[in-house]
Design a protein around this motif. Sequence first.
Motif, mmCIF file in Angstrom:
data_model
loop_
_atom_site.group_PDB
_atom_site.id
_atom_site.type_symbol
_atom_site.label_atom_id
_atom_site.label_comp_id
_atom_site.label_asym_id
_atom_site.label_seq_id
_atom_site.Cartn_x
_atom_site.Cartn_y
_atom_site.Cartn_z
ATOM 1 N N ILE A 1 0.843 -1.205 0.000
ATOM 2 C CA ILE A 1 0.000 0.000 0.000
ATOM 3 C C ILE A 1 0.875 1.250 0.000
ATOM 4 C CG2 ILE A 1 -1.616 1.361 1.379
ATOM 5 C CD1 ILE A 1 -2.859 -1.207 2.328
ATOM 6 N N SER A 2 1.899 1.252 0.857
ATOM 7 C CA SER A 2 2.682 2.478 0.967
ATOM 8 C C SER A 2 3.441 2.760 -0.331
ATOM 9 C CB SER A 2 3.634 2.397 2.153
ATOM 10 O OG SER A 2 4.596 1.412 1.944
ATOM 11 N N HIS A 3 3.961 1.721 -0.978
ATOM 12 C CA HIS A 3 4.636 1.955 -2.257
ATOM 13 C C HIS A 3 3.652 2.401 -3.327
ATOM 14 C CE1 HIS A 3 8.023 -0.146 -0.410
ATOM 15 N NE2 HIS A 3 8.771 0.334 -1.371
ATOM 16 N N ALA A 4 2.427 1.878 -3.227
ATOM 17 C CA ALA A 4 1.433 2.200 -4.252
ATOM 18 C C ALA A 4 0.967 3.648 -4.161
ATOM 19 C CB ALA A 4 0.237 1.255 -4.148
ATOM 20 N N THR A 5 1.243 4.328 -3.040
ATOM 21 C CA THR A 5 0.783 5.712 -2.919
ATOM 22 C C THR A 5 1.603 6.666 -3.783
ATOM 23 O OG1 THR A 5 2.225 6.027 -1.023
ATOM 24 C CG2 THR A 5 -0.049 5.457 -0.558
ATOM 25 N N LEU A 6 2.819 6.251 -4.170
ATOM 26 C CA LEU A 6 3.697 7.189 -4.881
ATOM 27 C C LEU A 6 3.088 7.741 -6.181
ATOM 28 C CD1 LEU A 6 6.396 8.588 -4.623
ATOM 29 C CD2 LEU A 6 7.409 6.791 -5.984
ATOM 30 N N PRO A 7 2.579 6.867 -7.079
ATOM 31 C CA PRO A 7 1.963 7.448 -8.281
ATOM 32 C C PRO A 7 0.791 8.351 -7.934
ATOM 33 C CG PRO A 7 1.478 5.100 -8.102
ATOM 34 C CD PRO A 7 2.545 5.398 -7.098
ATOM 35 N N GLY A 8 0.097 8.049 -6.832
ATOM 36 C CA GLY A 8 -1.019 8.894 -6.415
ATOM 37 C C GLY A 8 -0.560 10.300 -6.119
ATOM 38 N N ILE A 9 0.588 10.411 -5.439
ATOM 39 C CA ILE A 9 1.129 11.739 -5.118
ATOM 40 C C ILE A 9 1.469 12.486 -6.404
ATOM 41 C CG2 ILE A 9 3.107 12.889 -4.068
ATOM 42 C CD1 ILE A 9 3.022 10.569 -1.972
ATOM 43 N N ALA A 10 2.121 11.752 -7.331
ATOM 44 C CA ALA A 10 2.516 12.395 -8.589
ATOM 45 C C ALA A 10 1.290 12.829 -9.389
ATOM 46 C CB ALA A 10 3.378 11.432 -9.402
ATOM 47 N N ASP B 1 -0.577 -14.967 -3.105
ATOM 48 C CA ASP B 1 -0.596 -13.645 -2.484
ATOM 49 C C ASP B 1 0.727 -12.909 -2.609
ATOM 50 O OD1 ASP B 1 -3.130 -13.696 -1.760
ATOM 51 O OD2 ASP B 1 -2.814 -13.899 0.399
ATOM 52 N N ASP B 2 1.826 -13.631 -2.350
ATOM 53 C CA ASP B 2 3.126 -12.965 -2.313
ATOM 54 C C ASP B 2 3.446 -12.362 -3.669
ATOM 55 O OD1 ASP B 2 3.442 -15.743 -3.222
ATOM 56 O OD2 ASP B 2 5.508 -15.156 -3.474
ATOM 57 N N ALA B 3 3.146 -13.091 -4.751
ATOM 58 C CA ALA B 3 3.443 -12.570 -6.081
ATOM 59 C C ALA B 3 2.542 -11.380 -6.388
ATOM 60 C CB ALA B 3 3.268 -13.661 -7.123
ATOM 61 N N ALA B 4 1.267 -11.478 -5.971
ATOM 62 C CA ALA B 4 0.349 -10.356 -6.200
ATOM 63 C C ALA B 4 0.868 -9.105 -5.500
ATOM 64 C CB ALA B 4 -1.045 -10.720 -5.688
ATOM 65 N N LEU B 5 1.308 -9.272 -4.244
ATOM 66 C CA LEU B 5 1.852 -8.130 -3.501
ATOM 67 C C LEU B 5 3.064 -7.552 -4.220
ATOM 68 C CD1 LEU B 5 1.766 -9.470 0.167
ATOM 69 C CD2 LEU B 5 0.420 -7.611 -0.751
ATOM 70 N N GLY B 6 3.957 -8.440 -4.650
ATOM 71 C CA GLY B 6 5.193 -7.990 -5.272
ATOM 72 C C GLY B 6 4.937 -7.271 -6.588
ATOM 73 N N VAL B 7 4.044 -7.840 -7.399
ATOM 74 C CA VAL B 7 3.757 -7.229 -8.696
ATOM 75 C C VAL B 7 3.170 -5.835 -8.498
ATOM 76 C CG1 VAL B 7 2.223 -7.357 -10.684
ATOM 77 C CG2 VAL B 7 3.482 -9.385 -9.968
ATOM 78 N N VAL B 8 2.173 -5.727 -7.638
ATOM 79 C CA VAL B 8 1.513 -4.434 -7.445
ATOM 80 C C VAL B 8 2.501 -3.420 -6.874
ATOM 81 C CG1 VAL B 8 -0.287 -3.233 -6.177
ATOM 82 C CG2 VAL B 8 -0.757 -5.445 -7.206
ATOM 83 N N LEU B 9 3.244 -3.852 -5.853
ATOM 84 C CA LEU B 9 4.219 -2.950 -5.245
ATOM 85 C C LEU B 9 5.167 -2.383 -6.287
ATOM 86 C CD1 LEU B 9 6.167 -3.574 -1.990
ATOM 87 C CD2 LEU B 9 7.440 -3.029 -4.018
ATOM 88 N N SER B 10 5.777 -3.282 -7.075
ATOM 89 C CA SER B 10 6.841 -2.799 -7.948
ATOM 90 C C SER B 10 6.293 -2.022 -9.129
ATOM 91 C CB SER B 10 7.710 -3.966 -8.409
ATOM 92 O OG SER B 10 6.928 -4.973 -8.955
ATOM 93 N N VAL B 11 5.158 -2.453 -9.666
ATOM 94 C CA VAL B 11 4.648 -1.742 -10.847
ATOM 95 C C VAL B 11 4.119 -0.359 -10.459
ATOM 96 C CG1 VAL B 11 2.904 -1.761 -12.648
ATOM 97 C CG2 VAL B 11 4.174 -3.834 -12.135
ATOM 98 N N PHE B 12 3.362 -0.295 -9.358
ATOM 99 C CA PHE B 12 2.870 1.014 -8.915
ATOM 100 C C PHE B 12 4.041 1.941 -8.600
ATOM 101 C CE2 PHE B 12 -1.775 1.367 -7.966
ATOM 102 C CZ PHE B 12 -2.155 0.204 -8.598
#
Lengths: 478, 442
Positions: A57-66, A111-122
């Motif tokens: 979640i925290s990594h995914a916020t970055l594009p939101g800020i931009a 789950d782990d792959a889903a977390l990793g994919v979303v984290l890194s792509v976002f």
Amino acid sequence: MLHNIDMPTWDEIARVLLLRDYNTRVVVAGTTMLGVAAGMVGTFLLLRRRALLSDTISHATLPGIAVAFLVGIAAGWNPKSLPLLLAGAAIFGGLGMVAVATISAGSRLKDDAALGVVLSVFYAAGIALLGVIQKMEGANAAGLNSFIYGKTASMLMSDSVLIGAVALLAAVACGLLFKEFALLSFDADFGTTQGYPIGWLDLSLMSLAVVVTVVGLQAVGLILIVAMLVVPAAAARFWSHDLRATFFTAAVLGGLSGCVGSTLSTLFARMPAGAIIVLVTSSFFIVSLLFGTTNGLVARWWSRRRLTRRVSRQHLLRSMFELAEAKQQHGWEPARSHTSAELLSHRAWTSARLQRLLHGLEHDGFVREDAEGRWEFTQRGEVEARKITTNHRLWELYLIMYADIAPSHVDRDADMIEHVLDETMLERLRARLRGEEPLPSHEPIVASPHALQPESPTAPTVATVASATTGHGQEDLR
Amino acid sequence: MPAWIPWDWFIDGWIIAIGALCAMSCALLGNFLVLRRQSMMGDAISHAVLPGLVIAFLITGSRSVTTMFIGAAVVGLLTALLIQVVSRHGRVEEGAAMGVVFVSLFALGLLLIRQAADHVDLDPDCVIYGALELAPLDLWTIMGREIPRSAIVNGIAFLINVVFVVLFSKELKITSFDPDLADAQGIPAGLFHYVLMALTALTTIAAFESVGSILVIAMLIVPPATAYLLTERLWIMIVLSQVIAAAAAVLGHAGAITLPRLAGFSDTNTSGMIGVAAGAMFAAAFLFAPRHGVVSRLIHRVRLREDIARDDVLAAIWRLAERSGAPGPGSIAAPRATLAEAVGSPSMTSWVLWRMRRRRQLERLADGSWHLTARGEERARRLIRKHRLWEDYLVHEVGVRPDHVHGTAERLEHLDDPSVTRELDSATGSPERDPHDRPIPK
């Protein structure tokens, strides 16, 4: 090679500790409240096994800020207004959460792959957008980076108030929904059958996590905020098995980390607040891991050691008792006292360990050493040894008669279980093996169903087993 | 190249080459992380190497490749070990243990950087974003050719990974899919875990000075996860992940220098765009993968519903003809309402009637009712035969009561497997009448 850490003067220390500066007050209050809120929400996140979701979640916020920044420019607002940026962060944090759920539900990825994919792509998308923003003419993008590492020192009163409001929200929500969140964390399926709106509860817990993450971005940054959510909660679990106690411990530890960390970072130069707060939390974790009262390594090591000691003592007492029994059968003298060598032949112990055990028993008044260095029971030791040996043999008999284990194999199995039998269990064993008769005191103890050392010629027979269970046919050792 | 794109074959060529090398060497190891359900280990390790990097800089004062690789391997092992200690001995759930360990190490790294800012030429921003755009400027001369330093470093890391995967392919396969079996066969699953972690850290260090940790995390997970959606074979998955990683590098750089310009901005960070490109490929695979994609499964489900609806229409017309005593099913006109009732959903009815009309199984009459063509009649006959044979089979072979068989037969009739139909024929002995004493068409 590192800089010498400049020690602050007493005056400076006093200024900070007494919160004389307005700025210090704001920062310390803000980070403390953030720690409390994160500790509370983190407790449930951890139990729900969603610790790393907060990282995503925290990594995914970055594009939101931009995106919020770009929207701000396009709409002619102040693109750096905090509510705007945080709103963008919250929306994308929520989107990331939804994306994780969609990927793990809609594909065979775990789950782990889903977390990793979303984290890194976002996150990558956020970096790419920031790259665009940084090269824009006229857009003063400095400061957006502070969301990555946090920028505690520049926290404003309004930030602190915002964090306070979120902490209050988290506290109220956790207080009102404590039972529901506990149910969600421990047994969501049971909750569903009980008619609780588990989906909504899960959503509210995750939304709380998003909100805490978003307000924490300013303070510790998006990489380190996960520590605030996870570490105090993980540390608290070493102190109690009780959820309520864990919850409060996590809140206190979180608050302390924020408070101590931001104070330290104000006191010393070159200490980025976010990193210091996290390191303070980590040291709480290490202390808890080592010294926690219920699950700490030292506590567990100590209780295991005590168990080993108790088991060894019981083994020693039984060995002494059986040795005496065997010697009496053979008519060897002296039957009731034994040398260390005789005892060692019974157990695979080092001599030092045997001596330690003997002296321990002597200290507690179970055995005594006579003038020739031979060991014998005291009155108290005899009673105890008799009880232990009876337990062992009762269990052996039970295994032979009810679990169909060969007499030559029961000793070890009995060895493992006898130390954990409690009084009621023993009473039931006796009743069962003796046909409901209560065991009179001073009655002869049951015979061993197998040969004792030193080798006795009589192998256990059905007759000895049967006689043992009825309590007849035994000579009194006394 | 169009004039509005600044393109230099040397610089942009090397950027893509370096990006692709990093991406491929990360993706190669990432396959095994994804299979072992340890995707987040990549994230953990790539954060946790930061203090190791700083300490290595401080001790040696240089950025020599060997020091960096050794430091990386040590930190990787240490991270994996710490996570193990916290999760096993501290009984903390593994995800939380990872979070505790890597964030603490990362915070330590940040602190060290600030404390040693004068000695260490290391910018936390650079650690995250990398400086892929500048990588072709730092050149080494090897055999008379100028090659960017990061191409060499990443090339070495890639080679090490390839050698590791090729040499230990069998062991990696067993330990990833079934660690218990591996242990039973004497293959040390634990050892492979730690070696994999050390190599991940090494790859991370090699990669992130040029591309930044963000690309490392993305490339460790996204290409293998994408490949995982596309195939069920390990080797194909590995090859696909390499292709996807390389494609992401090409598309990412192209996107970085073109996409923002289309919107009137300057170019952007290539590492970030490579991650986005990989994400786009993942999304495409998630939606359109031939067997497991969301859209493919949706299409499959709609087709199935359509087949069932068509069978319902055919059966409804046949039964209507039978009840009304018409000479043959082709001679009766079925009102639309009857058909809609048989299908159940109005929109599905319209759709399936349209499809059957196109396949020339139905004809629409002037009054809006429908009747079977010869082709439709043939299909209906086969369907009713199947249904009634199933009823017969259920009553006589399975022992179901005749008034209970209709529902089951209704579901079994949609089975469209010629060999099953043949078996059914011979198992029932092709009776003339079904258990409800209705004729079974030939």
